[in-house]
Design a protein around this motif. Structure first.
Motif, short mmCIF file in Angstrom:
data_model
loop_
_atom_site.label_atom_id
_atom_site.label_comp_id
_atom_site.label_asym_id
_atom_site.label_seq_id
_atom_site.Cartn_x
_atom_site.Cartn_y
_atom_site.Cartn_z
N PHE A 194 21.47 -11.25 16.02
CA PHE A 194 22.33 -11.26 14.85
C PHE A 194 23.04 -12.61 14.69
O PHE A 194 23.17 -13.11 13.57
CB PHE A 194 23.37 -10.14 14.91
N ILE A 195 23.48 -13.19 15.77
CA ILE A 195 24.13 -14.50 15.70
C ILE A 195 23.13 -15.54 15.20
O ILE A 195 23.47 -16.39 14.38
CB ILE A 195 24.72 -14.88 17.07
N ILE A 251 20.52 -14.97 13.26
CA ILE A 251 20.26 -14.69 11.84
C ILE A 251 21.39 -15.24 10.98
O ILE A 251 21.15 -15.91 9.97
CB ILE A 251 20.08 -13.18 11.62
N ILE A 252 22.62 -14.97 11.37
CA ILE A 252 23.78 -15.47 10.61
C ILE A 252 23.82 -17.00 10.65
O ILE A 252 24.12 -17.65 9.64
CB ILE A 252 25.09 -14.87 11.15
N GLY A 253 23.52 -17.59 11.80
CA GLY A 253 23.51 -19.06 11.91
C GLY A 253 22.46 -19.69 11.02
O GLY A 253 22.72 -20.72 10.37
N LEU A 305 21.23 -18.40 8.27
CA LEU A 305 21.69 -18.21 6.90
C LEU A 305 22.78 -19.21 6.55
O LEU A 305 22.78 -19.79 5.45
CB LEU A 305 22.19 -16.78 6.71
N PHE A 306 23.69 -19.45 7.47
CA PHE A 306 24.75 -20.43 7.25
C PHE A 306 24.16 -21.84 7.10
O PHE A 306 24.58 -22.60 6.23
CB PHE A 306 25.74 -20.38 8.43
N ARG A 352 15.38 -17.45 9.53
CA ARG A 352 16.16 -16.22 9.36
C ARG A 352 15.26 -15.01 9.16
O ARG A 352 15.46 -13.97 9.78
CB ARG A 352 17.11 -16.35 8.16
N SER A 372 14.80 -11.83 11.71
CA SER A 372 15.03 -10.47 11.23
C SER A 372 13.83 -9.57 11.52
O SER A 372 13.99 -8.44 12.00
CB SER A 372 15.31 -10.47 9.73
#
Length: 73
Positions: free
Chosen positions: A9-10, A12-14, A16-17, A44, A48
């Protein structure tokens, strides 16, 4: 198991950021911004899909069990 999911999850968020930063960098007018943004979005999506497949395989192998919600309590 929880650590692997949290790391995914980290990541994926990274990604996306990072894609958002590449998109906003100089209004997206730099020639190198689009390939970087596309690469970050590809990472990403890959993370996922890999997380989904890992959870599916973990369930099929019996490493994780569904707990469900208590009914009638």
């Amino acid at each position: 198991m929880k650590l692997i999911v949290a790391i995914a999850f980290i990541g994926i968020i990274g990604a996306l950021f990072a894609a958002g930063l590449f998109m906003l960098k100089r209004g997206g007018k730099t020639p190198g911004s689009k390939p970087n943004m596309a690469r970050a979005l590809t990472v990403r999506i890959g993370l996922s899909v890999a997380l989904f497949l890992f959870i599916l395989v973990s369930y099929l192998m019996g490493w994780i069990q569904p707990t469900g919600l208590p009914v009638g309590h």
